[in-house]
Design a protein around this motif. Structure first.
Motif, short mmCIF file in Angstrom:
data_model
loop_
_atom_site.label_atom_id
_atom_site.label_comp_id
_atom_site.label_asym_id
_atom_site.label_seq_id
_atom_site.Cartn_x
_atom_site.Cartn_y
_atom_site.Cartn_z
N PRO A 1 -58.46 3.39 9.76
CA PRO A 1 -58.76 2.35 8.69
C PRO A 1 -57.74 1.10 9.45
CG PRO A 1 -58.12 4.27 7.33
CD PRO A 1 -58.73 4.47 8.68
N ASP A 2 -56.68 1.57 10.40
CA ASP A 2 -56.19 0.86 11.13
C ASP A 2 -56.53 0.31 12.25
OD1 ASP A 2 -55.75 2.53 11.67
OD2 ASP A 2 -52.93 2.15 11.56
N GLY A 3 -58.08 0.39 12.70
CA GLY A 3 -58.46 0.65 14.04
C GLY A 3 -58.17 0.98 15.25
N VAL A 4 -57.40 2.68 15.50
CA VAL A 4 -57.12 3.06 16.31
C VAL A 4 -58.13 4.08 16.45
CG1 VAL A 4 -55.40 5.37 17.03
CG2 VAL A 4 -54.71 3.29 15.23
N VAL A 5 -58.77 4.37 17.90
CA VAL A 5 -59.39 5.00 18.24
C VAL A 5 -59.82 7.03 17.81
CG1 VAL A 5 -61.31 6.10 19.67
CG2 VAL A 5 -60.63 3.51 19.80
N LEU A 6 -60.38 6.79 16.99
CA LEU A 6 -60.36 8.60 16.44
C LEU A 6 -61.09 9.40 17.63
CD1 LEU A 6 -60.47 8.69 12.32
CD2 LEU A 6 -58.52 8.78 14.20
N THR A 7 -62.52 9.00 18.19
CA THR A 7 -63.49 9.77 18.70
C THR A 7 -64.12 8.53 19.44
OG1 THR A 7 -65.04 9.90 17.04
CG2 THR A 7 -64.00 11.40 17.05
N SER A 8 -64.49 9.17 20.54
CA SER A 8 -65.07 7.90 21.51
C SER A 8 -66.89 8.83 22.10
CB SER A 8 -64.57 7.76 22.50
OG SER A 8 -65.12 6.39 23.40
N PHE B 1 -54.37 -13.44 17.13
CA PHE B 1 -55.47 -14.09 15.77
C PHE B 1 -55.00 -13.68 14.47
CE2 PHE B 1 -58.14 -13.00 20.34
CZ PHE B 1 -58.20 -14.05 19.98
N ASP B 2 -54.27 -14.88 14.82
CA ASP B 2 -53.93 -14.62 12.70
C ASP B 2 -54.91 -14.91 11.79
OD1 ASP B 2 -52.29 -14.39 10.75
OD2 ASP B 2 -51.43 -17.15 10.63
N VAL B 3 -55.41 -14.17 11.71
CA VAL B 3 -56.46 -13.31 10.74
C VAL B 3 -56.97 -12.24 10.16
CG1 VAL B 3 -58.12 -15.74 11.41
CG2 VAL B 3 -58.77 -13.86 12.71
N PRO B 4 -58.02 -11.89 9.33
CA PRO B 4 -58.40 -10.22 9.59
C PRO B 4 -58.63 -9.53 10.18
CG PRO B 4 -58.63 -11.71 7.35
CD PRO B 4 -57.87 -12.98 8.39
N VAL B 5 -58.54 -8.31 10.81
CA VAL B 5 -59.30 -8.24 12.31
C VAL B 5 -59.80 -6.42 11.97
CG1 VAL B 5 -58.90 -7.17 14.79
CG2 VAL B 5 -57.79 -9.11 14.02
N VAL B 6 -61.26 -6.47 12.52
CA VAL B 6 -61.45 -5.42 11.59
C VAL B 6 -62.08 -4.35 12.73
CG1 VAL B 6 -63.74 -4.74 10.10
CG2 VAL B 6 -62.11 -5.96 9.53
N VAL B 7 -62.29 -3.02 13.19
CA VAL B 7 -62.95 -2.47 14.66
C VAL B 7 -63.62 -1.92 13.57
CG1 VAL B 7 -62.67 -0.54 16.10
CG2 VAL B 7 -60.79 -2.46 15.73
N GLU B 8 -65.02 -1.62 13.83
CA GLU B 8 -66.14 -1.52 13.52
C GLU B 8 -67.08 -0.64 14.41
OE1 GLU B 8 -67.95 0.24 11.00
OE2 GLU B 8 -67.42 -0.87 9.89
N ASN B 9 -67.36 0.52 13.77
CA ASN B 9 -68.69 1.55 14.91
C ASN B 9 -70.00 0.57 15.77
OD1 ASN B 9 -71.45 2.99 14.32
ND2 ASN B 9 -70.17 4.24 16.10
#
Length: 371
Positions: A154-161, A180-188
């Motif tokens: 949930p906090d954007g750390v890669v679990l599998t690649s 960047f002082d904004v919400p950041v989301v990492v998504e597949n």
């Protein structure tokens, strides 16, 4: 009876008015806003005045010649008053795109990928370059989405690649959140491709569907009731983790049909064209590939039961022939009757989907009456 919170009501009405202006394809009059918000004309006049003062709205010229009488005032959203940033890490390229509140691209920057560290550095640099090219107030940036292959905490750390095991354990979100002082989301990236397909592609308007990308990666993006279905640890749709499906799809040149490398897609497309034309030299290769794809379609059909499955890859100009080969493979299986669509997957799909997700994130703040 408790007193009415006039300030809260004003914020609620302002958010509703701003949403109507954002969803409009053109300009609106006060009468249009009254009709669509069901607020009084005086309330609309006060709200629009505030929105103009804040830079969200401006007055526009009349779309048609005015007649006698008091001229109408026309209003339009200043769409770049709020911007979002989508970064796509899809080797061999990294892309960064800035878009306005309506999803219109304002600026982009692209560059090659490299090692994990080099690629992250490049992505950060390109994101800054795209914002500089956009020439908008940095304070107007509201959300940032980073898309790449794999699963993430949930906090954007890669679990599998599926791309490079060196990505596993890398905190992708942190360097972007620091800069960047904004919400950041990492998504597949396949999930993001599904959002792009729903917003402006072959699944436009569909509330529930699955987007399937066959080939070396074998991944799917699943949308249920308009929302991405991510599953436990974001692993929903990562079919590449199933060895039998992975091995079946790795065989032959057709496995490169969804490669991010354009040259590989071109070679795979030429191979596919020969199969569609009935070339006996590639018949077995095509049969093995589409049997594997059909198995995945059948699994998705029975487990998720979406009304639509969209098959994406390097199918430009070969959509009908590809669908025929897939349906032939499905005819030997006990698969449910599903609307199957075949479409070309452009390299921009993940970054366009990132814009859609970033707009959703930004909208939660922009259209929040508590803001």
């Amino acid at each position: 009876m408790p007193a009415i919170d006039q300030s809260g009501m004003r914020r609620l009405n302002t958010a509703a008015t701003l949403r109507v202006l954002t969803d409009a394809s053109g300009t609106l009059t006060s009468a249009d806003l009254v009709a669509q918000t069901r607020l009084s004309r005086r309330t609309i006049e006060l709200i629009v005045g505030d929105l103009i003062a804040q830079g969200w709205v401006d007055e526009a010229d009349s779309p048609a010649p005015t007649t006698a009488g008091r001229p109408k005032k026309y209003y339009r959203l200043v769409a770049d008053r709020a911007t979002v940033l989508s970064v796509g890490i899809n080797p061999p390229l990294v892309r960064a795109v800035v878009a306005d509140l309506r999803g219109r691209e304002i600026a982009r920057a692209e560059g090659p990928s490299g090692t994990v560290a080099d690629t992250l550095d490049s992505a950060l640099r390109l994101a800054s370059e795209a914002l500089a090219q956009a020439n908008v107030d940095p304070d107007h940036l509201h959300a940032l989405v980073v898309g790449l292959g794999g699963t993430f905490s949930p906090d954007g750390v890669v679990l599998t690649s599926p791309v490079d095991p060196e990505w596993v354990g890398v905190d992708v979100r942190e360097p972007f959140a620091r800069r960047f002082d904004v919400p950041v989301v990492v998504e597949n990236d396949t999930n993001l491709s599904a959002l792009a397909a729903r917003a402006e592609g072959p699944a436009r308007g569909e509330q529930t569907f699955a987007l399937l990308m066959p080939g070396i990666r074998v991944s799917a993006g699943v949308v249920i009731n308009g929302e991405l279905h991510r599953g436990f640890q974001g692993a929903a749709g990562e079919l590449v983790r199933l060895p039998d499906l992975r091995d079946a799809n790795h065989r032959g040149l057709l496995a490169q049909i969804s490669s991010p490398d354009e040259r590989e897609r071109v070679d795979a497309r030429a191979h596919l064209r020969r199969a569609i034309d009935g070339d006996p030299a590639v018949r077995e290769d095509a049969r093995a590939f589409f049997d594997a794809v059909a198995r995945v379609v059948a699994v998705l059909g029975w487990v998720i039961a979406p009304p639509v499955i969209v098959l994406v890859g390097g199918f430009e100009g070969l959509e009908d022939g590809t669908l025929a080969l897939l349906r032939d493979a499905l005819s030997t299986m006990d698969a449910p009757d599903i609307d199957i669509r075949v479409a070309a997957l452009t390299p921009d799909f993940p970054v366009r989907g990132g814009i859609q997700l970033a707009l959703d994130i930004a909208g939660a703040t922009i259209f929040d009456p508590r803001r």
